[in-house]
Structures are given as C-alpha cells and as structure tokens.
Design an enzyme around this catalytic site. Structure first.
Site, PDB file in Angstrom:
ATOM      1  N   HIS A 258      21.482  22.908   6.981  1.00 11.52           N
ATOM      2  CA  HIS A 258      22.045  22.440   5.709  1.00 11.52           C
ATOM      3  C   HIS A 258      21.079  21.397   5.149  1.00 11.52           C
ATOM      4  O   HIS A 258      19.942  21.716   4.840  1.00 11.52           O
ATOM      5  CB  HIS A 258      23.447  21.883   5.950  1.00 11.52           C
ATOM      6  CG  HIS A 258      24.248  21.634   4.696  1.00 11.52           C
ATOM      7  ND1 HIS A 258      23.924  22.169   3.479  1.00 11.52           N
ATOM      8  CD2 HIS A 258      25.368  20.893   4.485  1.00 11.52           C
ATOM      9  CE1 HIS A 258      24.800  21.775   2.566  1.00 11.52           C
ATOM     10  NE2 HIS A 258      25.684  20.997   3.152  1.00 11.52           N
ATOM     11  N   HIS A 309      18.223  32.134   0.729  1.00 11.50           N
ATOM     12  CA  HIS A 309      19.426  31.348   0.467  1.00 11.50           C
ATOM     13  C   HIS A 309      20.639  32.250   0.578  1.00 11.50           C
ATOM     14  O   HIS A 309      20.552  33.467   0.368  1.00 11.50           O
ATOM     15  CB  HIS A 309      19.351  30.723  -0.936  1.00 11.50           C
ATOM     16  CG  HIS A 309      20.416  29.712  -1.196  1.00 11.50           C
ATOM     17  ND1 HIS A 309      21.635  30.044  -1.760  1.00 11.50           N
ATOM     18  CD2 HIS A 309      20.464  28.374  -0.950  1.00 11.50           C
ATOM     19  CE1 HIS A 309      22.371  28.950  -1.855  1.00 11.50           C
ATOM     20  NE2 HIS A 309      21.697  27.929  -1.375  1.00 11.50           N
ATOM     21  N   ASP A 366      14.882  23.341  -0.791  1.00  8.36           N
ATOM     22  CA  ASP A 366      14.213  22.587   0.272  1.00  8.36           C
ATOM     23  C   ASP A 366      12.722  22.883   0.357  1.00  8.36           C
ATOM     24  O   ASP A 366      11.979  22.107   0.962  1.00  8.36           O
ATOM     25  CB  ASP A 366      14.873  22.898   1.623  1.00  8.36           C
ATOM     26  CG  ASP A 366      16.301  22.422   1.694  1.00  8.36           C
ATOM     27  OD1 ASP A 366      16.541  21.247   1.389  1.00  8.36           O
ATOM     28  OD2 ASP A 366      17.187  23.228   2.036  1.00  8.36           O
TER      29      ASP A 366
END
Length: 424
Positions: A258, A309, A366
């Site tokens: 996460h 994702h 990210d």
C-alpha cells in the site's frame, strides 16, 4: 524440548489453504471478483476511482480518472493559480465539507490548520518507524481529549481536523528529533511548511513548493476501497472513536503493498542503477525487467514495483500529473540522465508485463512519487509519512460519511475449510 518457533514451523502446513478452494467455495480472495474488479461493499459521495467500464458483463479498460466530489483531479490541479500555493488546503476542504471553498472559507480552514498549536510530544519511542510513532501520537490525542468517545458528527469533524493539523507536526518532530509545536510559517501553505521542516530551512523555489502541493493533492484520497480507507471504515462501523480509526489506517498504509510501495520503487531503482547504470538501452532494461519477474533480481518477490494497479489499466491520472512535473524538476536539478533511465524502464516494464502476463498495465502513482520526493531533498523514510499526511484528509472525510450514513457493523464471513477432529 522444542522452541515455540520450531513447534510452529513443524505445524506450519496446518495454516496452508489450497488456493483452488477459493473458487470452489466462491470466496472472493482480496475482495476481488474473478475479472479483477473490486467486490462492492459500500457507497460513497466522496471519491471515485475509474479505470475500466463494465458493458454487458465485460470489462473494458479506459484511461484512468480520479474524481474528488465530482471534480477530476486533473481539473483541481490545473485550476490552481499560478502565483499561489493552496491546492492541498482547497482539496482537503472539498473532501471533508463536500464543496469547493470560497476565499473566506479557504482562509478560515487554512488558518485553523496552520495556526494549530500542539501539546507536548515524547520523541523517545522504541520504534524505528515514523508510521508507528504517528499511530502512538494519534492515540495519545485520544487520551488528552475529555470527550473522545462522543458520536456527535460535528465533534468528530473537529477532532478529525485536529488530527489533520497534528500529523505533519508529529512527523517532522519525530524525523528531526526536534519538537515542532507549531508550523514555522503559518502564513504560507502546508506544502511550503513541509519543505521547510523537511529541509531545516526555507530555501525552496516556488516550483518545488508547487510540486509538493500537487503530491499532497493527488494522495489526499483514493476512494473507499483502498486498503487503509477500508480499514478505517471497518473500524468506524463499530462506533469507536476517530483516533482509533485513523491510527488503524496509518498502520495499513505502512504496508509495502500500500503506502510503503514508494520506498520499494526507490530501492528498486537504486538496484537497477547499480547493476546497469543510467542506461536507456531497451535490451538491457528488458533483461532487468524479466529478471525481476523471474525473482532473480532486487528483492526476489517477482514484483515490478510502481507498475500496475488494482483499478487503473491504461493510465493512472496521479502518475501522469506527477510525471509531467517530474521531468522539468529533474532537468533543473541536473538529473536528466537518471530521469531518462526511469522513464525508459517504465515503457519497457509495461511491455514486458504485456508479453509475460498478457495484461495491460500502467505506471502507478508510486512509480514517480518517490523519485520526486528525492529531487525535493527528502529522504526515503519520509516518503510514506508524507503519504499519510495527505491521505488523512480522505480518512477523515470517509470516517464522517460512514458514521453518518453507513452505520451497519461490517461483519463479513469466512468459510471453514479445516478438519474436524474426532473427539473420543
């Protein structure tokens, strides 16, 4: 005599569940449907995350969208004035109160957050992780609150704002081993104050503060189904205090699958640079990507961090916004060679994932966020705490929505697949 660890290892097989049993019992592992979509578990007016369309029960991939209270994140970022920095404050207000603020409302909200005065903070924690320290400090706010357990929505909202104002001060107090009882520059934005506390000075450019503001905006929420917000919702459904709920959400965000993924991406890049340098050669980078998938490089997990994702397939709007600003910042810092390597690896990794797994993936938020933080002079142990700082706005808004509208206790079921012992 066996140690408890040895006893557990000897009996480890008792905890193994055959993966085929999930489909046999029609259990949605990870609360995911067979086509990768999420199991519907709630309703929300706060945020929508769009990466595909379902037409006649068939999934079609589309360009990703992130919607805050009806406004696309691209619109909210691009509408920001060129001479001011207040995007995160405006975004947090929108998420919590449900509407964009006018000038007076934005000033009142910003004044509350940035003129906040924090009580005593104990920096002597026996924990190496800032996220754990944040959990402790949020729970300490409960201990200092004489009406901590109230279920009044307006009071819960004010407690949420106190947490939102406190977490940046907690973060940098712990990171710098210096108590920040208040923000150094209450007349500036949160993004600017974060840069000042992170660097220990106010020597930042307007462009750097703008990028930090964008990072805070795109991390502020990501729907009710992301792991930390769902953890918040599960605990909120018990009727417990908001401090316990936000503390639990922080614990969820700490996980490498996460919020901790940005650090994994940064470390993956370091390993790649060490192995092949700052190359853009497609053949070389393709070999690295295949080695990662083969569990023969980096952390041997088989994961290319920052690629793919759960919802976004063709594009992650957050990654696109950060990427657009990342290139210019890298050039201004003389890191064009590093940026070019990272950008080239993104394209190669997407191609390899398609070849190896037959799936469409994209770079997620990210992939570039950690690199941008490093360009801003921020060390990696602050990456995920910065995520927590911004995501607190979303956690507070979802907590309030759940306490108002979704008050049924969340209590799903498991299917027992263990053995029945014969009792004599």
């Amino acid at each position: 005599m066996h140690t408890l660890k040895e006893i557990y290892q000897d009996n480890e097989e008792r905890n193994f569940i055959d993966p085929s049993l999930y489909s046999r019992y029609r259990v949605k592992a990870g609360l995911r449907n067979d086509n990768g979509t999420g199991v519907k578990v709630g309703l929300t007016k706060i945020c929508d995350v769009i990466g595909y369309k379902i037409i006649h029960e068939k999934k079609y991939n589309i360009d990703g969208q992130l919607i805050y209270r009806g406004y696309p994140i691209n619109y909210l970022v691009n509408k920001q004035p060129s001479d001011k920095i207040c995007g995160f404050e405006e975004t947090a207000y929108l998420l919590i109160f449900g509407t964009l603020p006018n000038a007076d409302q934005l000033k009142a909200f910003k004044d509350y957050l940035l003129n906040f005065k924090m009580g005593p903070v104990d920096l002597q924690y026996e924990t190496p992780n800032i996220l754990n320290a944040l959990q402790i400090e949020v729970l300490k706010l409960y201990a200092k609150d004489p009406s901590a357990d109230t279920d009044d929505l307006e009071e819960r909202m004010m407690k949420g704002l106190k947490i939102l104002a406190s977490i940046p001060l907690f973060t940098f107090s712990y990171a710098r081993n210096k108590v920040f009882k208040s923000y150094p520059y209450p007349d500036r934005s949160l993004a600017e104050n974060i840069l000042c506390m992170a660097r220990g000075n106010d020597q930042y450019t307007f462009e750097e503060a703008k990028i930090m503001d964008t990072l805070l905006m795109v991390h502020a929420d990501h729907g009710g189904g992301n792991n930390s917000t769902f953890a918040n919702a599960v605990i909120s459904s018990t009727g417990t205090d908001i401090y316990s709920c936000i503390s639990a959400a922080i614990g969820s965000l700490k996980g490498p699958k996460h919020g901790g993924a940005n650090c994994k991406v940064t470390n993956m890049f370091k390993a790649i640079f060490h192995e092949v340098g700052f190359t853009t050669d497609q053949t070389t980078l393709k070999k690295i990507a295949n080695r990662i998938l083969d569990k023969d490089f980096f952390d041997h997990s088989g994961l290319i961090y920052g690629i793919g994702h759960a919802i976004y397939t063709k594009s992650d709007p957050r990654a696109l916004l950060i990427h657009g600003q990342c290139e210019a910042l890298a050039k201004s810092k003389g890191q064009e060679e590093i940026y070019n390597c990272i950008h080239a690896f993104e394209k190669v990794a997407i191609e390899v994932m398609k070849e190896r797994k037959g799936i469409d993936v994209c770079a997620n938020v990210d992939y570039y966020s950690g690199y941008v933080y490093s360009l801003l002079g921020i060390e990696s142990d602050l990456f995920t705490p910065l995520f927590a700082i911004s995501r607190t706005a979303g956690w507070v808004s979802h907590h309030l929505e759940n306490r108002q509208s979704n008050r049924k206790l969340i209590r799903p079921a498991n299917v027992y697949v263990g053995e029945m012992e014969e009792i004599k």
